[in-house]
Each structure stands twice: as C-alpha cells, then as structure tokens.
Design a protein around this motif. Structure first.
Motif, PDB file in Angstrom:
ATOM      1  N   ASP A   1       0.825  -1.207   0.000  1.00  0.00           N
ATOM      2  CA  ASP A   1       0.000   0.000   0.000  1.00  0.00           C
ATOM      3  C   ASP A   1       0.861   1.259   0.000  1.00  0.00           C
ATOM      4  O   ASP A   1       0.504   2.268  -0.626  1.00  0.00           O
ATOM      5  CB  ASP A   1      -0.920   0.017   1.219  1.00  0.00           C
ATOM      6  CG  ASP A   1      -2.107  -0.935   1.068  1.00  0.00           C
ATOM      7  OD1 ASP A   1      -2.267  -1.504  -0.025  1.00  0.00           O
ATOM      8  OD2 ASP A   1      -2.853  -1.101   2.047  1.00  0.00           O
TER       9      ASP A   1
ATOM     10  N   LEU B   1       1.883   1.782  -3.548  1.00  0.00           N
ATOM     11  CA  LEU B   1       0.774   2.307  -4.338  1.00  0.00           C
ATOM     12  C   LEU B   1       0.523   3.784  -4.030  1.00  0.00           C
ATOM     13  O   LEU B   1       0.262   4.583  -4.937  1.00  0.00           O
ATOM     14  CB  LEU B   1      -0.480   1.486  -4.069  1.00  0.00           C
ATOM     15  CG  LEU B   1      -0.451   0.043  -4.579  1.00  0.00           C
ATOM     16  CD1 LEU B   1      -1.676  -0.732  -4.090  1.00  0.00           C
ATOM     17  CD2 LEU B   1      -0.381   0.010  -6.101  1.00  0.00           C
ATOM     18  N   LEU B   2       0.615   4.145  -2.763  1.00  0.00           N
ATOM     19  CA  LEU B   2       0.451   5.554  -2.390  1.00  0.00           C
ATOM     20  C   LEU B   2       1.540   6.423  -3.008  1.00  0.00           C
ATOM     21  O   LEU B   2       1.280   7.539  -3.466  1.00  0.00           O
ATOM     22  CB  LEU B   2       0.475   5.698  -0.872  1.00  0.00           C
ATOM     23  CG  LEU B   2      -0.838   5.462  -0.129  1.00  0.00           C
ATOM     24  CD1 LEU B   2      -0.586   5.355   1.377  1.00  0.00           C
ATOM     25  CD2 LEU B   2      -1.830   6.583  -0.420  1.00  0.00           C
TER      26      LEU B   2
ATOM     27  N   LEU C   1      -6.934   3.162  -9.072  1.00  0.00           N
ATOM     28  CA  LEU C   1      -6.049   3.176  -7.906  1.00  0.00           C
ATOM     29  C   LEU C   1      -6.585   4.136  -6.850  1.00  0.00           C
ATOM     30  O   LEU C   1      -6.570   3.814  -5.649  1.00  0.00           O
ATOM     31  CB  LEU C   1      -4.638   3.584  -8.343  1.00  0.00           C
ATOM     32  CG  LEU C   1      -3.544   3.567  -7.272  1.00  0.00           C
ATOM     33  CD1 LEU C   1      -3.458   2.203  -6.596  1.00  0.00           C
ATOM     34  CD2 LEU C   1      -2.193   3.927  -7.903  1.00  0.00           C
TER      35      LEU C   1
ATOM     36  N   LEU D   1      -7.691   2.675  -3.125  1.00  0.00           N
ATOM     37  CA  LEU D   1      -7.050   3.154  -1.907  1.00  0.00           C
ATOM     38  C   LEU D   1      -8.044   3.846  -0.982  1.00  0.00           C
ATOM     39  O   LEU D   1      -7.948   3.736   0.247  1.00  0.00           O
ATOM     40  CB  LEU D   1      -5.902   4.099  -2.260  1.00  0.00           C
ATOM     41  CG  LEU D   1      -4.690   3.438  -2.931  1.00  0.00           C
ATOM     42  CD1 LEU D   1      -3.693   4.500  -3.397  1.00  0.00           C
ATOM     43  CD2 LEU D   1      -4.015   2.444  -1.998  1.00  0.00           C
TER      44      LEU D   1
ATOM     45  N   GLU E   1     -10.897   0.673  -0.038  1.00  0.00           N
ATOM     46  CA  GLU E   1     -10.535  -0.677   0.375  1.00  0.00           C
ATOM     47  C   GLU E   1      -9.337  -0.747   1.317  1.00  0.00           C
ATOM     48  O   GLU E   1      -8.979  -1.836   1.763  1.00  0.00           O
ATOM     49  CB  GLU E   1     -10.231  -1.537  -0.863  1.00  0.00           C
ATOM     50  CG  GLU E   1     -11.384  -1.652  -1.831  1.00  0.00           C
ATOM     51  CD  GLU E   1     -11.010  -2.461  -3.068  1.00  0.00           C
ATOM     52  OE1 GLU E   1      -9.970  -3.171  -3.024  1.00  0.00           O
ATOM     53  OE2 GLU E   1     -11.747  -2.371  -4.070  1.00  0.00           O
ATOM     54  N   ARG E   2      -8.730   0.370   1.669  1.00  0.00           N
ATOM     55  CA  ARG E   2      -7.493   0.333   2.426  1.00  0.00           C
ATOM     56  C   ARG E   2      -7.568   1.033   3.775  1.00  0.00           C
ATOM     57  O   ARG E   2      -6.540   1.328   4.375  1.00  0.00           O
ATOM     58  CB  ARG E   2      -6.337   0.902   1.598  1.00  0.00           C
ATOM     59  CG  ARG E   2      -5.981   0.072   0.373  1.00  0.00           C
ATOM     60  CD  ARG E   2      -5.570  -1.325   0.789  1.00  0.00           C
ATOM     61  NE  ARG E   2      -4.963  -2.087  -0.285  1.00  0.00           N
ATOM     62  CZ  ARG E   2      -5.626  -2.892  -1.117  1.00  0.00           C
ATOM     63  NH1 ARG E   2      -6.944  -3.005  -1.005  1.00  0.00           N
ATOM     64  NH2 ARG E   2      -5.008  -3.574  -2.052  1.00  0.00           N
TER      65      ARG E   2
ATOM     66  N   VAL F   1      -5.402   5.544   4.988  1.00  0.00           N
ATOM     67  CA  VAL F   1      -5.006   5.650   3.579  1.00  0.00           C
ATOM     68  C   VAL F   1      -6.007   6.517   2.825  1.00  0.00           C
ATOM     69  O   VAL F   1      -5.623   7.368   2.011  1.00  0.00           O
ATOM     70  CB  VAL F   1      -4.903   4.255   2.939  1.00  0.00           C
ATOM     71  CG1 VAL F   1      -4.717   4.365   1.425  1.00  0.00           C
ATOM     72  CG2 VAL F   1      -3.750   3.481   3.550  1.00  0.00           C
ATOM     73  N   SER F   2      -7.289   6.321   3.088  1.00  0.00           N
ATOM     74  CA  SER F   2      -8.323   7.118   2.436  1.00  0.00           C
ATOM     75  C   SER F   2      -8.117   8.605   2.696  1.00  0.00           C
ATOM     76  O   SER F   2      -8.236   9.435   1.784  1.00  0.00           O
ATOM     77  CB  SER F   2      -9.702   6.681   2.945  1.00  0.00           C
ATOM     78  OG  SER F   2     -10.720   7.475   2.373  1.00  0.00           O
TER      79      SER F   2
ATOM     80  N   VAL G   1      -5.170   9.985   0.553  1.00  0.00           N
ATOM     81  CA  VAL G   1      -5.516  10.178  -0.861  1.00  0.00           C
ATOM     82  C   VAL G   1      -6.428  11.389  -1.030  1.00  0.00           C
ATOM     83  O   VAL G   1      -6.260  12.190  -1.956  1.00  0.00           O
ATOM     84  CB  VAL G   1      -6.179   8.917  -1.439  1.00  0.00           C
ATOM     85  CG1 VAL G   1      -6.650   9.159  -2.873  1.00  0.00           C
ATOM     86  CG2 VAL G   1      -5.206   7.740  -1.398  1.00  0.00           C
TER      87      VAL G   1
END
Length: 212
Positions: free
Chosen positions: A60, A63-64, A112, A116, A119-120, A124-125, A128
């Motif tokens: 994660d 991905l971030l 993506l 994020l 689902e994370r 994380v939300s 983003v």
C-alpha cells in the motif's frame, strides 16, 4: 512537481525507489489493472521484493507513492490552467481533455484512487483525499464558479460534477476489452483517445453551458 523536474527525474539514473515505482507502473499499464504481487515488481525491476518494505513499508505504501507522484504532476498542470486568463469554457474543455490524456497514459490511475480510498482503511483514504481528491475537486469548483460568474455556465453541483466527469473520462480505459467488440480493435490508440475526448467534452459541456 513541475514537468521540468519530472523530466529531470527521468533522465538521471533511477534510484531503487524509482525503479520499483517504474516497474509497478509498467505492470499496471500492461495489465490495465491495479493488481500485482511484490514478486511481479521484483521480477520487472530486477530488485529484491524486500526492498518494497524497506522503502515504502508495504505494498500500500508503494501504491500511495505511485499515486502521489502521478497526482503531483497532474495537479500542477490543473493549477496552471486555473490561473490562466481565459474563458471558463476553454479551461473546462482543456481540463477534461487533459484527464483523458492522463488516463490514456496511466489507465490504472482512477481505479487506484478508488481502491485506496474504499478498500485500504481510513488512514489511507484520508491521505488520498488530502493530496489528490480535495485539491482536484477544488480546482474544478473554481472553474465552475468562474463560468457561473461570467454567465458561461449554469449552476451545477461541483460534487456531482467531480464524480460524473471522473467516471466518464475513465470509462473508455476501464472497459477497454470491450473495444474489440465495439471498434474491432484490441487496444485503444491515440486517435481513438482524441475522438473520445471530443465526445466527452461535448457531452459534459452540453450539460453545463448556459443556453440563452
């Protein structure tokens, strides 16, 4: 990050973090998906998968990092567009065409964002939303407000606009396997990307532009 800075990053010898990010991006573009394993990244980059944990903490984190780099460049472009002295309708047209061009080159990006956010988990939300969703929605709101003030646009809900335009711009690339059945081609090429941009811009402007 400016386009010049991004170009400078690409011309110098990539460091370990750059190589891992580049490998993950390539995999997502090729698969038109956001799913991959750390072993996939290791094989593509020629590096040990344990380096992902060292540099990013976990998948994660990788991905971030990818999304934050992509978002930084895209938001700088939108910021410059918003600041230009030009009609709101031209800004909106350029903005939507720019989104479609970004998704053409990085078809994983919108998926993506949603993965994020949804689902994370909350942390994380929130990240983003802070570095991408809120700034982008804010820039769009400025364009819409300029258009309403100048008499170019009717009043529209900026939240609805954000979701509708993001989904429309991504739709062609999210569902690209259907291109074979619709157009008889296996992949979306640049000419089709331009045609789709014209179509989406026309569709949205017909719903936003104020008619006498």
């Amino acid at each position: 990050m400016s386009e010049h800075a991004e170009a400078a990053r690409d011309t110098r010898a990539p460091n370990t973090k750059d190589r891992l990010i580049s490998a993950a991006r390539e995999i997502m573009v090729e698969r038109n998906a956001v799913e991959f394993s750390l072993q996939d990244v290791a094989a593509r980059s020629g590096l040990n998968s344990a380096l992902v944990k060292y540099h990013f903490g976990n998948k994660d984190g990788l991905l971030l990092a990818i999304l934050e780099r992509d978002a930084e460049l895209s938001l700088k472009q939108v910021e410059r567009l918003v600041a230009r002295d030009m009609p709101a309708i031209d800004k909106l047209r350029a903005h939507m065409s720019g989104i479609i061009d970004t998704y053409f080159r990085k078809p994983y990006m919108n998926r993506l964002v949603h993965m994020l956010i949804h689902e994370r988990g909350d942390e994380v939300s929130a990240q983003v939303s802070r570095f991408f969703v809120e700034p982008l929605a804010g820039f769009q709101r400025q364009i819409l407000e300029q258009g309403v003030k100048s008499g170019e646009f009717k009043q529209v809900d900026p939240g609805f606009f954000y979701h509708a335009v993001g989904s429309a711009c991504d739709a062609l690339f999210r569902w690209h396997p259907e291109a074979r059945r619709i157009w008889g081609v296996a992949t979306i090429n640049d000419a089709q990307r331009r045609r789709y941009a014209d179509f989406v811009v026309d569709l949205v402007l017909n719903g936003v532009v104020k008619r006498d």
